[in-house]
Design an enzyme around this catalytic site. Structure first.
Site, PDB file in Angstrom:
ATOM      1  N   SER A  33       5.473  13.814   0.513  1.00 17.20           N
ATOM      2  CA  SER A  33       6.205  14.894  -0.129  1.00 17.20           C
ATOM      3  C   SER A  33       7.664  14.474  -0.213  1.00 17.20           C
ATOM      4  CB  SER A  33       6.013  16.202   0.633  1.00 17.20           C
ATOM      5  OG  SER A  33       6.463  16.072   1.953  1.00 17.20           O
ATOM      6  N   SER A  34       8.486  15.304  -0.717  1.00 18.48           N
ATOM      7  CA  SER A  34       9.735  14.866  -1.313  1.00 18.48           C
ATOM      8  C   SER A  34      10.997  15.073  -0.486  1.00 18.48           C
ATOM      9  CB  SER A  34       9.870  15.581  -2.645  1.00 18.48           C
ATOM     10  OG  SER A  34       8.726  15.343  -3.412  1.00 18.48           O
ATOM     11  N   GLU A  79       9.872  14.583  -8.608  1.00 12.00           N
ATOM     12  CA  GLU A  79       9.215  13.638  -9.494  1.00 12.00           C
ATOM     13  C   GLU A  79       8.666  14.398 -10.694  1.00 12.00           C
ATOM     14  OE1 GLU A  79       7.214  14.513  -6.542  1.00 12.00           O
ATOM     15  OE2 GLU A  79       8.682  13.534  -5.288  1.00 12.00           O
ATOM     16  N   ASN A 134       0.856  -1.180   0.000  1.00 17.19           N
ATOM     17  CA  ASN A 134       0.000   0.000   0.000  1.00 17.19           C
ATOM     18  C   ASN A 134       0.895   1.234   0.000  1.00 17.19           C
ATOM     19  OD1 ASN A 134      -2.757  -1.137   0.330  1.00 17.19           O
ATOM     20  ND2 ASN A 134      -1.790  -2.068   2.115  1.00 17.19           N
TER      21      ASN A 134
END
Length: 156
Positions: free
Chosen positions: A43-44, A100, A38
């Site tokens: 965020s990055s 991304e 799952n």
């Protein structure tokens, strides 16, 4: 109770065709090694001192912290690409940065954009990176195609 930060990460990618875009996306996840989990999109940010590893064995059904790029299409002949960019900090005590990007463009263009996104992200933070890693995938759609590129975070 405080949540423990992940301390390892890996970059993965997958592409696939399916009868529907959702089936193609599901198979792209399986091809990337994350299809039986799952995904918890985050965020990055990579936690400080997080170690890059080649492969992470993920327990089936687990909630997996992940940053990803994905795109699908049902336009035969269309090129779709997804890429992940990771900036490793000069100071290992600082967090790393993940960007991304996905588009209907060749992989070389998508990777160049995601790389610049990492450069910009470090500039906004007034920090320096020691290395930028990118991983991406390109696919020419036949019927219903999908591509997926991700940074998977986990625990030793």
């Amino acid at each position: 109770m405080m949540v423990q930060n992940p301390n390892i990460f890996s970059l993965v990618k997958g592409a696939a065709e399916g009868n529907t875009t959702l089936n193609a996306f599901d198979l792209a996840l399986l091809n990337a090694g994350v299809g039986d989990t799952n995904l918890v999109r985050m965020s990055s940010i990579i936690p400080p001192n997080c170690e890059l590893v080649d492969n992470i064995v993920l327990p089936k059904g687990s909630l997996i912290p992940i940053a990803y790029a994905a795109i699908n299409s049902t336009n035969p002949g269309e090129i779709i690409s997804a890429a992940i960019g990771v900036g490793l900090p000069e100071n290992e005590g600082e967090p790393g940065l993940i960007m991304e990007f996905e588009d209907t463009a060749p992989l070389s263009e998508v990777e160049a954009i995601v790389r610049q996104m990492v450069v910009d992200g470090y500039a906004y933070r007034n920090r320096k990176y020691r290395e930028i890693l990118t991983l991406g995938i390109e696919h020419k759609v036949e019927k219903a195609g999908a591509v997926f590129a991700a940074a998977v975070l986990w625990y030793k």
